[in-house]
Write a protein that holds these residues in place. Structure first.
Motif, PDB file in Angstrom:
ATOM      1  N   ARG A  79       0.822  -1.215   0.000  1.00  0.00           N
ATOM      2  CA  ARG A  79       0.000   0.000   0.000  1.00  0.00           C
ATOM      3  C   ARG A  79       0.855   1.263   0.000  1.00  0.00           C
ATOM      4  N   ILE A  83       1.490   4.027  -2.984  1.00  0.00           N
ATOM      5  CA  ILE A  83       1.261   5.462  -2.762  1.00  0.00           C
ATOM      6  C   ILE A  83       2.503   6.267  -3.143  1.00  0.00           C
ATOM      7  N   THR A  87       2.738   8.634  -6.484  1.00  0.00           N
ATOM      8  CA  THR A  87       2.980  10.062  -6.282  1.00  0.00           C
ATOM      9  C   THR A  87       4.164  10.540  -7.118  1.00  0.00           C
TER      10      THR A  87
END
Length: 101
Positions: A79, A83, A87
Protein backbone atom coordinates in the motif's frame (compact mmCIF):
# COMPACT_ATOMS: atom_id res chain seq x y z
CA UNK A 1 -4.12 -18.85 -27.23
CA UNK A 2 -1.64 -17.97 -24.48
CA UNK A 3 1.27 -18.91 -26.70
CA UNK A 4 -0.14 -16.81 -29.52
CA UNK A 5 -0.43 -13.78 -27.20
CA UNK A 6 3.14 -14.36 -26.02
CA UNK A 7 4.43 -14.69 -29.58
CA UNK A 8 2.62 -11.53 -30.66
CA UNK A 9 3.80 -9.50 -27.69
CA UNK A 10 7.50 -10.35 -27.94
CA UNK A 11 8.26 -8.43 -31.18
CA UNK A 12 6.55 -5.33 -29.86
CA UNK A 13 8.54 -5.49 -26.62
CA UNK A 14 11.75 -5.97 -28.57
CA UNK A 15 10.98 -3.02 -30.82
CA UNK A 16 10.17 -0.82 -27.83
CA UNK A 17 13.32 -1.82 -25.98
CA UNK A 18 15.58 -0.87 -28.91
CA UNK A 19 14.73 2.81 -28.66
CA UNK A 20 14.99 4.40 -25.22
CA UNK A 21 12.37 7.01 -26.11
CA UNK A 22 8.92 5.51 -26.46
CA UNK A 23 7.53 8.98 -27.31
CA UNK A 24 3.95 8.44 -26.26
CA UNK A 25 1.38 11.07 -27.08
CA UNK A 26 -2.09 10.84 -25.54
CA UNK A 27 -3.56 14.16 -26.60
CA UNK A 28 -2.71 16.71 -23.92
CA UNK A 29 -0.38 14.33 -22.03
CA UNK A 30 3.03 14.80 -23.61
CA UNK A 31 6.34 14.48 -21.80
CA UNK A 32 9.88 14.96 -23.09
CA UNK A 33 11.37 11.89 -24.77
CA UNK A 34 14.03 11.39 -22.11
CA UNK A 35 11.30 10.98 -19.45
CA UNK A 36 9.52 8.13 -21.21
CA UNK A 37 11.61 5.35 -19.70
CA UNK A 38 11.06 6.72 -16.19
CA UNK A 39 7.31 6.98 -16.75
CA UNK A 40 7.11 3.40 -18.06
CA UNK A 41 9.10 1.93 -15.16
CA UNK A 42 7.11 3.86 -12.56
CA UNK A 43 3.82 2.81 -14.18
CA UNK A 44 4.98 -0.83 -14.15
CA UNK A 45 5.98 -0.55 -10.47
CA UNK A 46 2.57 0.97 -9.65
CA UNK A 47 0.82 -1.91 -11.40
CA UNK A 48 2.94 -4.48 -9.54
CA UNK A 49 2.18 -2.83 -6.19
CA UNK A 50 -1.54 -2.68 -7.03
CA UNK A 51 -1.65 -6.39 -7.91
CA UNK A 52 0.31 -7.23 -4.75
CA UNK A 53 -2.07 -5.17 -2.65
CA UNK A 54 -5.09 -6.79 -4.29
CA UNK A 55 -3.65 -10.23 -3.51
CA UNK A 56 -2.76 -9.49 0.13
CA UNK A 57 -5.68 -7.35 1.31
CA UNK A 58 -8.46 -9.00 3.36
CA UNK A 59 -11.31 -10.45 1.34
CA UNK A 60 -14.39 -8.26 1.23
CA UNK A 61 -12.60 -5.03 2.14
CA UNK A 62 -12.70 -2.39 -0.63
CA UNK A 63 -9.55 -0.46 -1.49
CA UNK A 64 -10.90 2.82 -0.09
CA UNK A 65 -11.40 1.22 3.36
CA UNK A 66 -7.88 -0.19 3.74
CA UNK A 67 -6.70 2.73 5.86
CA UNK A 68 -9.43 1.94 8.43
CA UNK A 69 -8.81 -1.82 8.44
CA UNK A 70 -6.12 -3.80 10.18
CA UNK A 71 -4.11 -5.48 7.42
CA UNK A 72 -0.96 -7.60 7.27
CA UNK A 73 2.47 -5.95 7.18
CA UNK A 74 2.99 -7.17 3.61
CA UNK A 75 -0.23 -5.47 2.51
CA UNK A 76 0.97 -2.27 4.20
CA UNK A 77 4.27 -2.48 2.32
CA UNK A 78 2.40 -2.80 -0.97
CA UNK A 79 0.00 0.00 0.00
CA UNK A 80 2.67 2.50 0.98
CA UNK A 81 4.85 1.44 -1.95
CA UNK A 82 2.00 2.08 -4.34
CA UNK A 83 1.26 5.46 -2.76
CA UNK A 84 4.90 6.54 -3.00
CA UNK A 85 5.50 5.25 -6.53
CA UNK A 86 2.20 6.67 -7.83
CA UNK A 87 2.98 10.06 -6.28
CA UNK A 88 6.41 10.13 -7.94
CA UNK A 89 4.79 9.07 -11.23
CA UNK A 90 2.25 11.89 -11.10
CA UNK A 91 4.88 14.50 -10.14
CA UNK A 92 7.06 13.42 -13.07
CA UNK A 93 4.09 13.34 -15.43
CA UNK A 94 2.93 16.85 -14.58
CA UNK A 95 6.50 18.20 -14.50
CA UNK A 96 7.08 16.64 -17.92
CA UNK A 97 3.92 18.19 -19.25
CA UNK A 98 5.14 21.55 -17.99
CA UNK A 99 8.57 21.06 -19.54
CA UNK A 100 7.03 20.10 -22.86
CA UNK A 101 5.12 23.38 -23.22
Amino acid sequence: MKRLMFICSMPSLLLLSVNRAFAFNFGFVRVPDWMDSYIVWLFAATCICWVGLAATKPRGVPFNQLSNTRVSPLANVFRFGMIIVFTILMVLLFAGMGLRR
